[in-house]
Design an enzyme around this catalytic site. Structure first.
Site, PDB file in Angstrom:
ATOM      1  N   PHE A  15      54.511  70.417-106.924  1.00  8.28           N
ATOM      2  CA  PHE A  15      54.077  71.224-105.995  1.00  8.28           C
ATOM      3  C   PHE A  15      52.522  71.447-106.018  1.00  8.28           C
ATOM      4  CE2 PHE A  15      53.589  75.860-106.189  1.00  8.28           C
ATOM      5  CZ  PHE A  15      53.094  76.184-104.981  1.00  8.28           C
ATOM      6  N   ASP A  35      53.249  60.460-112.313  1.00 11.07           N
ATOM      7  CA  ASP A  35      54.212  61.562-112.234  1.00 11.07           C
ATOM      8  C   ASP A  35      55.606  60.618-112.515  1.00 11.07           C
ATOM      9  OD1 ASP A  35      54.435  64.302-110.679  1.00 11.07           O
ATOM     10  OD2 ASP A  35      56.273  63.552-111.158  1.00 11.07           O
ATOM     11  N   ASN A  36      56.396  61.291-113.408  1.00  9.01           N
ATOM     12  CA  ASN A  36      57.763  60.482-113.486  1.00  9.01           C
ATOM     13  C   ASN A  36      58.975  61.164-112.546  1.00  9.01           C
ATOM     14  OD1 ASN A  36      58.440  63.132-114.537  1.00  9.01           O
ATOM     15  ND2 ASN A  36      59.243  62.518-116.236  1.00  9.01           N
ATOM     16  N   VAL A  61      54.549  61.093-119.201  1.00  7.39           N
ATOM     17  CA  VAL A  61      53.057  61.571-120.097  1.00  7.39           C
ATOM     18  C   VAL A  61      53.566  61.452-121.641  1.00  7.39           C
ATOM     19  CG1 VAL A  61      51.845  62.820-118.405  1.00  7.39           C
ATOM     20  CG2 VAL A  61      53.516  64.181-119.752  1.00  7.39           C
ATOM     21  N   LEU A  75      48.804  68.415-115.307  1.00  6.81           N
ATOM     22  CA  LEU A  75      49.754  69.370-114.791  1.00  6.81           C
ATOM     23  C   LEU A  75      51.071  68.929-115.296  1.00  6.81           C
ATOM     24  CD1 LEU A  75      47.045  70.246-113.357  1.00  6.81           C
ATOM     25  CD2 LEU A  75      48.644  70.015-111.183  1.00  6.81           C
ATOM     26  N   THR A  94      57.108  66.756-123.316  1.00  2.84           N
ATOM     27  CA  THR A  94      56.397  66.918-122.246  1.00  2.84           C
ATOM     28  C   THR A  94      54.964  67.562-122.409  1.00  2.84           C
ATOM     29  OG1 THR A  94      57.726  66.293-120.637  1.00  2.84           O
ATOM     30  CG2 THR A  94      55.933  67.067-119.723  1.00  2.84           C
ATOM     31  N   ASN A 101      48.916  62.812-125.990  1.00  2.00           N
ATOM     32  CA  ASN A 101      48.275  61.851-125.339  1.00  2.00           C
ATOM     33  C   ASN A 101      47.292  61.789-124.242  1.00  2.00           C
ATOM     34  OD1 ASN A 101      50.347  59.824-126.406  1.00  2.00           O
ATOM     35  ND2 ASN A 101      51.889  60.499-124.960  1.00  2.00           N
ATOM     36  N   TYR A 147      59.669  76.140-122.817  1.00  2.00           N
ATOM     37  CA  TYR A 147      58.285  76.222-122.021  1.00  2.00           C
ATOM     38  C   TYR A 147      57.364  76.837-122.518  1.00  2.00           C
ATOM     39  CZ  TYR A 147      56.046  76.795-117.445  1.00  2.00           C
ATOM     40  OH  TYR A 147      55.060  76.839-116.506  1.00  2.00           O
TER      41      TYR A 147
HETATM   42  P1  NAD Z   1      56.242  71.079-110.278  1.00  2.00           P
HETATM   43  O1  NAD Z   1      57.542  70.828-111.058  1.00  2.00           O
HETATM   44  O2  NAD Z   1      56.239  71.032-108.774  1.00  2.00           O
HETATM   45  O3  NAD Z   1      55.241  69.710-110.937  1.00  2.00           O
HETATM   46  C1  NAD Z   1      55.129  69.413-112.177  1.00  2.00           C
HETATM   47  C2  NAD Z   1      55.125  67.787-111.906  1.00  2.00           C
HETATM   48  O4  NAD Z   1      55.159  67.309-113.199  1.00  2.00           O
HETATM   49  C3  NAD Z   1      56.309  67.329-111.295  1.00  2.00           C
HETATM   50  O5  NAD Z   1      55.764  66.336-110.184  1.00  2.00           O
HETATM   51  C4  NAD Z   1      57.401  66.558-112.341  1.00  2.00           C
HETATM   52  O6  NAD Z   1      58.024  65.257-111.697  1.00  2.00           O
HETATM   53  C5  NAD Z   1      55.767  66.105-113.063  1.00  2.00           C
HETATM   54  N1  NAD Z   1      56.471  65.773-114.621  1.00  2.00           N
HETATM   55  C6  NAD Z   1      57.545  66.602-115.450  1.00  2.00           C
HETATM   56  N2  NAD Z   1      57.555  65.927-116.616  1.00  2.00           N
HETATM   57  C7  NAD Z   1      56.913  64.889-116.673  1.00  2.00           C
HETATM   58  C8  NAD Z   1      56.451  63.941-117.386  1.00  2.00           C
HETATM   59  N3  NAD Z   1      57.214  64.038-118.802  1.00  2.00           N
HETATM   60  N4  NAD Z   1      55.588  63.039-117.198  1.00  2.00           N
HETATM   61  C9  NAD Z   1      55.009  62.897-115.722  1.00  2.00           C
HETATM   62  N5  NAD Z   1      55.293  63.740-115.217  1.00  2.00           N
HETATM   63  C10 NAD Z   1      55.906  64.604-115.552  1.00  2.00           C
HETATM   64  O7  NAD Z   1      55.694  72.348-110.608  1.00  2.00           O
HETATM   65  P2  NAD Z   1      54.266  73.188-110.454  1.00  2.00           P
HETATM   66  O8  NAD Z   1      54.741  74.578-109.977  1.00  2.00           O
HETATM   67  O9  NAD Z   1      53.481  72.151-109.529  1.00  2.00           O
HETATM   68  O10 NAD Z   1      53.634  73.201-111.779  1.00  2.00           O
HETATM   69  C11 NAD Z   1      52.326  72.353-112.235  1.00  2.00           C
HETATM   70  C12 NAD Z   1      51.931  72.670-113.471  1.00  2.00           C
HETATM   71  O11 NAD Z   1      51.254  73.975-113.359  1.00  2.00           O
HETATM   72  C13 NAD Z   1      53.039  72.811-114.559  1.00  2.00           C
HETATM   73  O12 NAD Z   1      52.123  72.371-115.867  1.00  2.00           O
HETATM   74  C14 NAD Z   1      53.365  74.330-114.625  1.00  2.00           C
HETATM   75  O13 NAD Z   1      53.887  74.432-116.088  1.00  2.00           O
HETATM   76  C15 NAD Z   1      52.092  74.960-114.230  1.00  2.00           C
HETATM   77  N6  NAD Z   1      52.290  76.187-113.955  1.00  2.00           N
HETATM   78  C16 NAD Z   1      52.755  76.600-112.584  1.00  2.00           C
HETATM   79  C17 NAD Z   1      52.919  77.927-111.953  1.00  2.00           C
HETATM   80  C18 NAD Z   1      53.552  78.052-110.695  1.00  2.00           C
HETATM   81  O14 NAD Z   1      53.923  79.238-110.518  1.00  2.00           O
HETATM   82  N7  NAD Z   1      53.626  77.133-109.849  1.00  2.00           N
HETATM   83  C19 NAD Z   1      52.770  79.123-112.979  1.00  2.00           C
HETATM   84  C20 NAD Z   1      52.170  78.524-114.305  1.00  2.00           C
HETATM   85  C21 NAD Z   1      51.992  77.229-114.579  1.00  2.00           C
HETATM   86  N1  UDP Z   2      46.248  57.830-126.158  1.00  2.00           N
HETATM   87  C1  UDP Z   2      46.279  57.309-124.920  1.00  2.00           C
HETATM   88  N2  UDP Z   2      45.496  56.711-124.217  1.00  2.00           N
HETATM   89  C2  UDP Z   2      44.281  56.453-124.714  1.00  2.00           C
HETATM   90  C3  UDP Z   2      44.131  56.886-126.260  1.00  2.00           C
HETATM   91  C4  UDP Z   2      44.952  57.685-126.810  1.00  2.00           C
HETATM   92  O1  UDP Z   2      47.695  57.514-124.464  1.00  2.00           O
HETATM   93  O2  UDP Z   2      43.300  55.796-124.142  1.00  2.00           O
HETATM   94  C5  UDP Z   2      47.331  58.231-126.987  1.00  2.00           C
HETATM   95  C6  UDP Z   2      47.843  57.594-128.256  1.00  2.00           C
HETATM   96  O3  UDP Z   2      49.369  57.637-128.151  1.00  2.00           O
HETATM   97  C7  UDP Z   2      47.415  58.206-129.405  1.00  2.00           C
HETATM   98  C8  UDP Z   2      47.164  59.817-128.685  1.00  2.00           C
HETATM   99  O4  UDP Z   2      46.847  59.558-127.453  1.00  2.00           O
HETATM  100  O5  UDP Z   2      48.573  58.382-130.365  1.00  2.00           O
HETATM  101  C9  UDP Z   2      46.271  60.589-129.587  1.00  2.00           C
HETATM  102  O6  UDP Z   2      44.894  59.723-129.712  1.00  2.00           O
HETATM  103  P1  UDP Z   2      43.828  60.358-130.633  1.00  2.00           P
HETATM  104  O7  UDP Z   2      42.655  59.351-130.641  1.00  2.00           O
HETATM  105  O8  UDP Z   2      43.646  61.579-130.896  1.00  2.00           O
HETATM  106  O9  UDP Z   2      44.666  59.906-132.178  1.00  2.00           O
HETATM  107  P2  UDP Z   2      45.483  58.581-132.860  1.00  2.00           P
HETATM  108  O10 UDP Z   2      46.875  59.026-132.808  1.00  2.00           O
HETATM  109  O11 UDP Z   2      45.174  57.357-131.932  1.00  2.00           O
HETATM  110  O12 UDP Z   2      44.822  58.582-134.125  1.00  2.00           O
END
Ligand code: NAD
Ligand code: UDP
Ligand code: UDP
Length: 317
Positions: A15, A35-36, A61, A75, A94, A101, A147
């Protein structure tokens, strides 16, 4: 030599993320959206696919990511209780592994990185309105903890990477935000009430409906996020971003009924566990540092959001 700013948006098909990608492209940035698709959808960014400055990548992520960018907006994270409680372990992973990461990526690239944190770090607050100095009142073992504590730990990681590795960080604490492309089934109050009103279903007030929230329209929030990213390196946040106008949930329900002209009745349902009683941001810091405050009144934001859901529901009919 690359001159256009390349920006990574994790959770960019969600969103808030989809609106952010849109605005960054309008500003002339190149955008890599990852995005996943757990709660986000390709359809949220379908209108951007085909733009030569936009790239969409399926990636989780919690796994490392090796790309080349200048700025990162982190995000990725399910944001509504229904979704973040579906697989709570994955939610914490996440927030925490995802932050590590993305911070590792930022460290290698010397890129600026912004974290989408949340008002949930304040928990059920005993200080009202909430300032950034308040440490919060959070249950570490409840159903919302995956969360709340995940986001708190992500903030810790951001500040430790800043102190330990001199990373340029920005932490935004986002309060309830609403607008088009909210997930229709995410159980959040604005989407629930609008969908219920448009389909003639009863409007579900949890508890008496006298708990309060303050709702920020998504365009206002995105403006705040971009302004925060653009601040000098000395500005790390955390900075509250939200609308200080506080409403009771009952008032919100009544406004949605009025604006949709719905015949839906208000009904009561049990209050979920650990549901915060009240929430209102103190945005003095955002005003001072970013010259930012929300501009769109709740009523107007709701009209736009109702228009979006009306279109979505008529597609499904
Ligand atoms: P959303 O669920 O629409 O968006 C989150 C996105 O992250 C989704 O597209 C989802 O598919 C993706 N995602 C989830 N896990 C993932 C992963 N492991 N790897 C890659 N992608 C992943 O929610 P939103 O409302 O758009 O929120 C966006 C961000 O803002 C979030 O971090 C949320 O915590 C923060 N936030 C939102 C609000 C709000 O009111 N909307 C309030 C406070 C904080
Ligand atoms: N990482 C990544 N992309 C990059 C560099 C790092 O996804 O280009 C991830 C990787 O998994 C690493 C983590 O980020 O373990 C933390 O990186 P950092 O350099 O802080 O520590 P490291 O684990 O490499 O000692
Ligand atoms: N809420 C409600 N009816 C609904 C959905 C939510 O009364 O159908 C209430 C919920 O109990 C909470 C408020 O609305 O007090 C905001 O809920 P939401 O899940 O949108 O956000 P959060 O609790 O994370 O602020």
């Amino acid at each position: 030599m690359h001159t256009t700013r390349r920006v990574l948006v994790t959770g960019g098909a969600g969103f808030v993320g989809s609106h952010l990608c849109e605005r960054l492209l309008e500003r002339g940035n190149e955008v890599l959206c990852i995005d996943n698709f757990f709660t986000g959808a390709r359809s949220n960014v379908a209108h951007l696919v085909g733009n030569p400055s936009f790239e969409l990548l399926r990636h989780d992520v919690t796994f490392p990511l090796y790309v080349e960018v200048d700025e990162i907006y982190n995000l990725a994270c399910p944001a509504s209780p229904v979704h973040y409680q579906f697989d709570p372990v994955q939610t914490t992973k996440t927030s925490v592994h995802g932050a590590i990461n993305m911070l590792g990526l930022a460290r290698r690239l010397k890129a600026r990185i912004l974290q989408a944190s949340t008002s949930e770090v304040y928990g059920d607050p005993v200080v009202h309105p909430q300032t950034e100095e308040y440490w919060g009142h959070v249950n570490p073992i409840g159903p919302r903890s995956c969360y709340d504590e995940g986001k708190r730990c992500a903030e810790t990681l951001f500040f430790d990477y800043h102190r330990q590795h001199a990373l340029r960080i920005k932490v935004a604490r986002i309060f309830n935000t609403f607008g088009p492309r909210m997930h229709p089934n995410d159980g959040r109050v604005v989407s629930n009430f609008i969908v219920q009103a448009l389909t003639g279903e009863p409007i579900t007030l949890y508890g008496e409906g006298d708990q309060t929230r303050s709702f920020c329209y998504v365009d206002d929030l995105v403006e705040g996020l971009i302004r925060l990213m653009d601040t000098p390196d000395a500005v790390t946040g955390p900075v509250n971003l939200g609308n200080p106008n506080e409403f009771t949930i009952r008032q919100l329900a009544e406004l949605v009924v009025e604006l949709t002209g719905s015949a839906s009745q208000l009904v009561h349902r049990p209050l979920p566990q650990d549901d915060p009683r009240q929430r209102q941001p103190d945005i003095s810091k955002a005003k001072a540092l970013l010259d930012w405050e929300p501009t769109l009144p709740l009523r107007e934001g709701l009209i736009k959001t109702i228009g979006y859901f009306d279109g979505l529901l008529s597609e499904q009919r």
